[in-house]
Design an enzyme around this catalytic site. Sequence first.
Site, PDB file in Angstrom:
ATOM      1  N   GLY A   1     -62.126  25.233  22.366  1.00  0.00           N
ATOM      2  CA  GLY A   1     -60.667  26.192  22.338  1.00  0.00           C
ATOM      3  C   GLY A   1     -60.664  27.053  23.672  1.00  0.00           C
TER       4      GLY A   1
ATOM      5  N   MET B   1     -58.892  15.687  19.796  1.00  0.00           N
ATOM      6  CA  MET B   1     -59.372  14.485  20.077  1.00  0.00           C
ATOM      7  C   MET B   1     -59.025  13.384  18.988  1.00  0.00           C
ATOM      8  SD  MET B   1     -61.176  15.181  22.786  1.00  0.00           S
ATOM      9  CE  MET B   1     -62.349  14.191  22.943  1.00  0.00           C
TER      10      MET B   1
ATOM     11  N   LEU C   1     -52.489  10.456  18.574  1.00  0.00           N
ATOM     12  CA  LEU C   1     -51.237  10.561  17.494  1.00  0.00           C
ATOM     13  C   LEU C   1     -50.247   9.626  17.634  1.00  0.00           C
ATOM     14  CD1 LEU C   1     -50.791  14.579  18.072  1.00  0.00           C
ATOM     15  CD2 LEU C   1     -51.666  13.410  16.122  1.00  0.00           C
TER      16      LEU C   1
ATOM     17  N   HIS D   1     -54.691  17.544  30.348  1.00  0.00           N
ATOM     18  CA  HIS D   1     -55.541  16.417  30.749  1.00  0.00           C
ATOM     19  C   HIS D   1     -56.553  16.740  31.805  1.00  0.00           C
ATOM     20  CE1 HIS D   1     -57.245  12.299  30.176  1.00  0.00           C
ATOM     21  NE2 HIS D   1     -57.072  12.264  31.565  1.00  0.00           N
TER      22      HIS D   1
ATOM     23  N   ASP E   1     -52.129   9.967  27.205  1.00  0.00           N
ATOM     24  CA  ASP E   1     -52.067  10.657  28.453  1.00  0.00           C
ATOM     25  C   ASP E   1     -50.946  10.106  29.448  1.00  0.00           C
ATOM     26  OD1 ASP E   1     -54.341  12.025  27.580  1.00  0.00           O
ATOM     27  OD2 ASP E   1     -55.589  10.580  28.325  1.00  0.00           O
TER      28      ASP E   1
HETATM   29  C1  GRF Z   1     -60.068  20.168  28.381  1.00  0.00           C
HETATM   30  O1  GRF Z   1     -60.934  19.689  29.233  1.00  0.00           O
HETATM   31  C2  GRF Z   1     -59.015  19.543  28.179  1.00  0.00           C
HETATM   32  O2  GRF Z   1     -58.158  19.195  29.505  1.00  0.00           O
HETATM   33  C3  GRF Z   1     -58.895  18.240  27.382  1.00  0.00           C
HETATM   34  O3  GRF Z   1     -60.133  18.421  26.524  1.00  0.00           O
HETATM   35  C4  GRF Z   1     -61.060  19.730  27.066  1.00  0.00           C
HETATM   36  C5  GRF Z   1     -60.732  20.763  25.989  1.00  0.00           C
HETATM   37  O4  GRF Z   1     -61.423  21.959  26.317  1.00  0.00           O
HETATM   38  N1  GRF Z   1     -58.101  17.614  26.801  1.00  0.00           N
HETATM   39  P1  GRF Z   1     -60.980  23.363  25.522  1.00  0.00           P
HETATM   40  O5  GRF Z   1     -61.615  22.870  24.058  1.00  0.00           O
HETATM   41  O6  GRF Z   1     -59.796  23.512  25.600  1.00  0.00           O
HETATM   42  O7  GRF Z   1     -62.140  24.267  26.010  1.00  0.00           O
END
Ligand code: GRF
Length: 216
Positions: free
Chosen positions: A14, A92, A95, A111, A147
């Site tokens: 997060g 992850m 959807l 992303h 994406d």
């Molecule tokens: C980030 O690199 C984001 O771009 C990708 O997943 C990662 C999440 O990192 N979708 P975090 O949990 O926000 O630290």
Amino acid sequence: MARVKVGVLISGRGSNLQSLIDATADPGYPAEIALVVSNIPEVYGLERARAAGIETATLPHDDYPNRAAFEESVARTLVGAGCEIVCLAGFMRVLGSDFVARWPNRMLNIHPSLLPSFKGLHTQRKALEAGVTLAGCTVHIVTPDLDDGPILAQAAVPVLPSDTEDTLSARILEQEHRIYPAALAWLASGRVRIEGRRAILDNGRGEPDPVVMPPV
Ligand code: GRF
């Protein structure tokens, strides 16, 4: 000023959630986080939300018979908290279109690549393998395609010869934390217009905002 209520979906540490929490600490920021939902129990992102006094929900996807049931539960929880915008921040799960259709042009994702290059997972590794000299990150509107969707903000960083997946990821992540709060502010303040595949940012003068680029 009424602030737009945002739900943030996470699956992990997060750090992007944290950048949104920090941005919303400014009373002039046009959005507030009403709810953080994780599909993974006990991730660090949930602690970040609690520390900021934000309501959380843990909805493990394995607890549901199928994807539709899981998504229905997530959607109901977000709607229950009054979320008008949904931000995916390291969420992850893919959807489905029914879920996405509930927040048309009101759902964002971050992303870690310069889309449309390197969709999916392991983007930094793919960038290193491809030998690109610029990498970066993208905030885009979520559509049912992975994406994909209109791009609101991008930032580029150099790829150095000495880079590993970790060093490149860290350089990109720093920029993620800059552009996600900026893009959410644009959307929450009604400054984003979608035309076909393009997101047009209106700065009040009828001109698009400049592309966000960090110093290299
Ligand atoms: C980030 O690199 C984001 O771009 C990708 O997943 C990662 C999440 O990192 N979708 P975090 O949990 O926000 O630290």
